[in-house]
Write an enzyme that holds these catalytic residues in place. Structure first.
Site, PDB file in Angstrom:
ATOM      1  N   LYS A   1       0.841  -1.203   0.000  1.00  0.00           N
ATOM      2  CA  LYS A   1       0.000   0.000   0.000  1.00  0.00           C
ATOM      3  C   LYS A   1       0.874   1.251   0.000  1.00  0.00           C
ATOM      4  CE  LYS A   1      -3.932   1.820   2.735  1.00  0.00           C
ATOM      5  NZ  LYS A   1      -4.773   1.582   3.910  1.00  0.00           N
TER       6      LYS A   1
ATOM      7  N   SER B   1      -9.599   1.616   3.051  1.00  0.00           N
ATOM      8  CA  SER B   1      -8.760   2.340   2.123  1.00  0.00           C
ATOM      9  C   SER B   1      -7.722   1.487   1.397  1.00  0.00           C
ATOM     10  CB  SER B   1      -8.047   3.459   2.872  1.00  0.00           C
ATOM     11  OG  SER B   1      -7.208   2.931   3.884  1.00  0.00           O
TER      12      SER B   1
ATOM     13  N   SER C   1      -9.664  -0.820   7.175  1.00  0.00           N
ATOM     14  CA  SER C   1      -9.141  -0.662   5.818  1.00  0.00           C
ATOM     15  C   SER C   1      -8.454  -1.868   5.210  1.00  0.00           C
ATOM     16  CB  SER C   1      -8.184   0.520   5.772  1.00  0.00           C
ATOM     17  OG  SER C   1      -8.932   1.693   5.675  1.00  0.00           O
TER      18      SER C   1
HETATM   19  N1  GLN Z   1     -12.873   4.042   6.589  1.00  0.00           N
HETATM   20  C1  GLN Z   1     -12.249   4.359   7.832  1.00  0.00           C
HETATM   21  C2  GLN Z   1     -11.783   5.790   7.809  1.00  0.00           C
HETATM   22  O1  GLN Z   1     -12.035   6.428   6.861  1.00  0.00           O
HETATM   23  C3  GLN Z   1     -11.111   3.435   8.078  1.00  0.00           C
HETATM   24  C4  GLN Z   1      -9.950   3.747   7.259  1.00  0.00           C
HETATM   25  C5  GLN Z   1      -8.763   2.932   7.605  1.00  0.00           C
HETATM   26  O2  GLN Z   1      -8.861   1.895   8.244  1.00  0.00           O
HETATM   27  N2  GLN Z   1      -7.600   3.434   7.188  1.00  0.00           N
HETATM   28  O3  GLN Z   1     -11.189   6.289   8.710  1.00  0.00           O
END
Ligand code: GLN
Length: 487
Positions: free
Chosen positions: A76, A151, A175
């Site tokens: 990532k 994400s 995410s």
């Molecule tokens: N969707 C969640 C957020 O926007 C989790 C994102 C993540 O785990 N990086 O914070």
């Protein structure tokens, strides 16, 4: 078609094939498949071939290159790697090149892995769909009009489309698990402190964890064994022994107590998701597990609690992107204040700005006690709910997300609807416990559905063995998305 990480490492170590051949095949596969998916932000072809050559040379010298010998891995793009950019999906870091490798990147390479490229994400990890990105949205390999989740959407899509056998993501509120579920792959978020965050660009530091994604739990176990463990450069990394996750995969499940909680199966849950999750739990029962109803009374506050804490931490973490230390600087500022304001204004996307403002507000004088401190207290209650539950169960089963992958654009204008897609995943981050997402079926429209299993701190081994044995008994993970069945 790309083989599993376990099979590749075995074939390379026994000289059945060379790491270079594997890398070349993987790069060709990415080239032919990623045009429509946009899982990758950058492909490091030359570097990967060179690295694979080094693995082959080590083998030729009679050395053991490690448990991931020649395994191509996607990382990532919020995880620092040397050579090329680490953009976090943000315009502000468009040209940022890290001078060091993140701890996980070092570990992977020391174990013989070959990093083939960096994957797409919501900017700095803020989002649930990989739509909040400075470049193209990642499409779901099962249906290009749907999101891949986020994400870590690029990592999940790259694995699902069989471009790479495994990938690394990060999970602050779901995410890794939510995109894994949307794309029909396995994703593990370890216990807070299990994997070093050194070199992960911080989003919500008290919640962030790096973890692996792969088609099979066996490969996830293999990767987790490599990346987990103490690192003195991350003061929250825990100095606890790393079990042999692969060796424990077939440990019998007899007597396993699985908790199910109404709070995770109530209002807002799609019926098809409920059906698949309940069927998966039934399946585990036939393997010797028993189901115990549990109660997690503070779960309804998780979303509110998370979005106060994570935005507060993000507002502080992202203060470093000021046009001076890192990243984009506006070309002709009027004065210093204008330089800060314009650099940040031009560099950050809308969702990142929204979160910085929310977090700054929650931390500001007069509101700190009402919001931030209150959220910390609720977090403690949520953690206690889990501690209590784990007195009587070994794992908690739930859906990963309330629905299968939604349509691209469906939630972009409605941040709250987007935030709600994390409803089942964020509590594990707030409590610091471990959780895994494993494919458990498909909707009528052919979209993947995932089962979440949460375990107590440092209970990754148990989650991996349950996921593995469930996969041995089912074939959901063997289905290949249309975007990848062409060769
Ligand atoms: N969707 C969640 C957020 O926007 C989790 C994102 C993540 O785990 N990086 O914070």
């Amino acid at each position: 078609m790309i083989a599993s990480a376990t099979d590749i490492a075995k074939a390379v170590r026994t000289k059945e094939c060379s790491a270079k051949e594997v890398a070349a095949q993987c790069l060709a596969r990415i080239e032919s498949t990623d045009g429509n998916t946009h899982a990758f932000l950058r492909i490091s072809g030359e570097k990967a071939i060179e690295r694979a050559r080094q693995v082959d040379e080590a083998i030729a010298r009679g050395e053991d290159p490690g448990p991931l010998a020649g395994v191509p891995i996607a990382v990532k793009d919020n995880i620092c790697t040397v050579g090329g950019t680490t953009t976090c999906g943000s315009k502000i870091l468009e040209k940022f090149e890290s001078r060091y490798d993140a701890h996980v990147a070092q570990r992977l390479q020391a174990a013989g892995a070959v990093i083939v490229g960096k994957t797409n994400l919501d900017e700095f990890g803020m989002g649930s769909s990989t739509e909040n990105t400075a470049t193209a949205t990642t499409c779901n390999p099962w249906n290009a009009s749907r999101v891949a989740g986020g994400s870590s959407g690029g990592s999940a899509a790259a694995v699902a489309a069989r471009m790479v056998p495994a990938a690394i993501g990060s999970d602050t509120g779901g995410s890794i698990r939510q995109p894994a579920s949307f794309c029909s792959v396995v994703g593990l978020k370890g216990t807070y402190g299990r994997v070093s965050r050194y070199g992960l660009v911080a989003y919500g530091s008290s919640l962030d964890q790096i973890g692996p994604l792969a088609v099979e739990a066996r490969d996830v176990a293999l990767l987790m064994g490599v990346i987990a463990g103490h690192d003195r450069r991350d003061s929250t990394s825990v100095d606890a022994e790393v079990p042999d996750y692969v060796a424990g995969l077939d440990d019998p499940l007899d007597g396993l107590r699985i908790g199910i909680s109404e709070e995770y199966l109530g209002e807002g849950l799609d019926e098809e998701v409920r059906g698949c999750v309940m069927a998966a739990i039934e399946n585990l029962k036939t393997r010797g597990a028993s189901v115990v109803p549990i109660h997690l009374p503070h779960m309804n506050y998780a979303i509110a609690c998370y979005y106060v804490i994570v935005t507060a931490e993000a507002s502080s973490n992202l203060a470093r992107f000021d046009g001076v230390h890192y990243g984009h600087r506006t070309p002709e500022p009027k004065d210093m204040i204008d330089m800060y304001a314009s650099s940040r204004g031009e560099g950050f996307g809308a969702e990142v700005k929204r979160r910085i403002m929310l977090g700054t507000y929650a931390l500001s004088s007069g509101y700190y006690d009402a919001y931030y401190l209150k959220a910390l207290k609720v977090r403690t209650l949520i953690r206690r709910d889990f501690e209590e539950a784990f007195q009587s169960v070994d794992a908690i089963a739930s859906p990963v997300a309330p629905t299968p992958a939604f349509t691209i654009g469906e939630k972009t204008e409605d941040p709250l609807a987007m935030y709600l897609s994390d409803i089942y995943t964020i509590s594990a981050n707030l409590a610091g416990i471990c959780a895994i997402s494993v494919p458990c079926g498909f909707s009528g429209a052919g979209l993947p559905i995932g089962l979440q299993l949460m375990g107590p701190a440092f209970g990754e081994g148990k989650l991996l063995s349950v996921a593995h044995q469930y996969q041995q008994a089912t074939d959901h993970h063997e289905q290949v998305p249309p975007a990848s069945s062409t060769d």
